[in-house]
Design a protein around this motif. Sequence first.
Motif, short mmCIF file in Angstrom:
data_model
loop_
_atom_site.label_atom_id
_atom_site.label_comp_id
_atom_site.label_asym_id
_atom_site.label_seq_id
_atom_site.Cartn_x
_atom_site.Cartn_y
_atom_site.Cartn_z
N THR A 139 -7.71 -4.49 7.00
CA THR A 139 -7.79 -4.50 8.45
C THR A 139 -9.24 -4.71 8.84
N LEU A 140 -9.48 -5.75 9.66
CA LEU A 140 -10.82 -6.06 10.15
C LEU A 140 -10.86 -5.75 11.64
N VAL A 141 -11.79 -4.92 12.05
CA VAL A 141 -12.00 -4.62 13.46
C VAL A 141 -13.31 -5.26 13.87
N HIS A 142 -13.24 -6.18 14.83
CA HIS A 142 -14.41 -6.95 15.29
C HIS A 142 -15.08 -7.66 14.12
N GLY A 143 -14.28 -8.16 13.20
CA GLY A 143 -14.78 -8.96 12.09
C GLY A 143 -15.29 -8.17 10.90
N ARG A 144 -15.22 -6.86 10.93
CA ARG A 144 -15.71 -6.02 9.82
C ARG A 144 -14.56 -5.23 9.21
N LEU A 145 -14.58 -5.10 7.89
CA LEU A 145 -13.54 -4.38 7.16
C LEU A 145 -13.64 -2.88 7.47
N THR A 146 -12.56 -2.33 7.98
CA THR A 146 -12.54 -0.90 8.30
C THR A 146 -11.62 -0.12 7.38
N GLN A 147 -10.50 -0.72 7.00
CA GLN A 147 -9.58 -0.01 6.10
C GLN A 147 -8.82 -1.02 5.26
N TRP A 148 -8.41 -0.58 4.09
CA TRP A 148 -7.62 -1.41 3.19
C TRP A 148 -6.75 -0.50 2.35
N GLN A 149 -5.65 -1.04 1.89
CA GLN A 149 -4.74 -0.25 1.06
C GLN A 149 -4.11 -1.12 -0.01
N LEU A 150 -3.86 -0.52 -1.14
CA LEU A 150 -3.18 -1.17 -2.25
C LEU A 150 -1.75 -0.69 -2.26
N ILE A 151 -0.82 -1.62 -2.22
CA ILE A 151 0.61 -1.29 -2.26
C ILE A 151 1.13 -1.78 -3.59
N ARG A 152 1.47 -0.84 -4.46
CA ARG A 152 1.91 -1.18 -5.82
C ARG A 152 3.39 -1.55 -5.79
N ALA A 153 3.72 -2.57 -6.56
CA ALA A 153 5.12 -2.96 -6.71
C ALA A 153 5.78 -1.98 -7.68
N ALA A 154 7.03 -1.68 -7.43
CA ALA A 154 7.76 -0.79 -8.33
C ALA A 154 7.97 -1.51 -9.65
N ALA A 155 7.62 -0.83 -10.74
CA ALA A 155 7.76 -1.43 -12.06
C ALA A 155 9.23 -1.48 -12.44
N PRO A 156 9.78 -2.66 -12.82
CA PRO A 156 11.19 -2.75 -13.17
C PRO A 156 11.54 -1.91 -14.39
N GLU A 157 10.59 -1.76 -15.33
CA GLU A 157 10.86 -0.95 -16.53
C GLU A 157 11.04 0.52 -16.15
N ALA A 158 10.23 1.00 -15.21
CA ALA A 158 10.31 2.40 -14.81
C ALA A 158 11.64 2.67 -14.09
N GLU A 159 12.07 1.72 -13.27
CA GLU A 159 13.34 1.89 -12.57
C GLU A 159 14.51 1.86 -13.56
#
Length: 146
Positions: free
Chosen positions: A110-130
């Motif tokens: 997320t960029l507010v006024h052109g500057r990075l303010t927050q970011w997040q990593l969303i991990r995919a569910a591992a098929p082996e674990a499921e």
Amino acid sequence: MDKRVGWALAVLAVFVGWWQWGGYGVVLALTVVVFWLLLQFYRALRVMQAAGAAPVGHVANAVMLHARLNTGMTLLEILPHTRSLGQKLSDPPNEAFAWTDANGDRVEVTLVHGRLTQWQLIRAAAPEAEAAAGADAAQAPAQPGA
């Protein structure tokens, strides 16, 4: 660098040039300022050309991108790490972009006024674990009286 600082330095260079060498100093200062602006334009052009050649929203490794991000970065500083344009999620002033890697991991910034303010990593569910969790549930003995 902040735009105000850059313009203040440009005005200072013109003033010092005029003060020291008169008209020739002003011409020299303006030449240096224009050269600096051309360098910045060329840098932006190279970054956008390289990012435009790759698929939109794709990154080699989302975890590595997540580790390289810092608060206050601009999109022009993020793009060399991604080597592609991000998938746009929202419009200004709170712009959001996302990049996904081959494993399905996703980084949203997320960029507010052109500057990075927050970011997040969303991990995919591992098929082996499921699959392992499903196999463990199938092998569990039934409880008597249940």
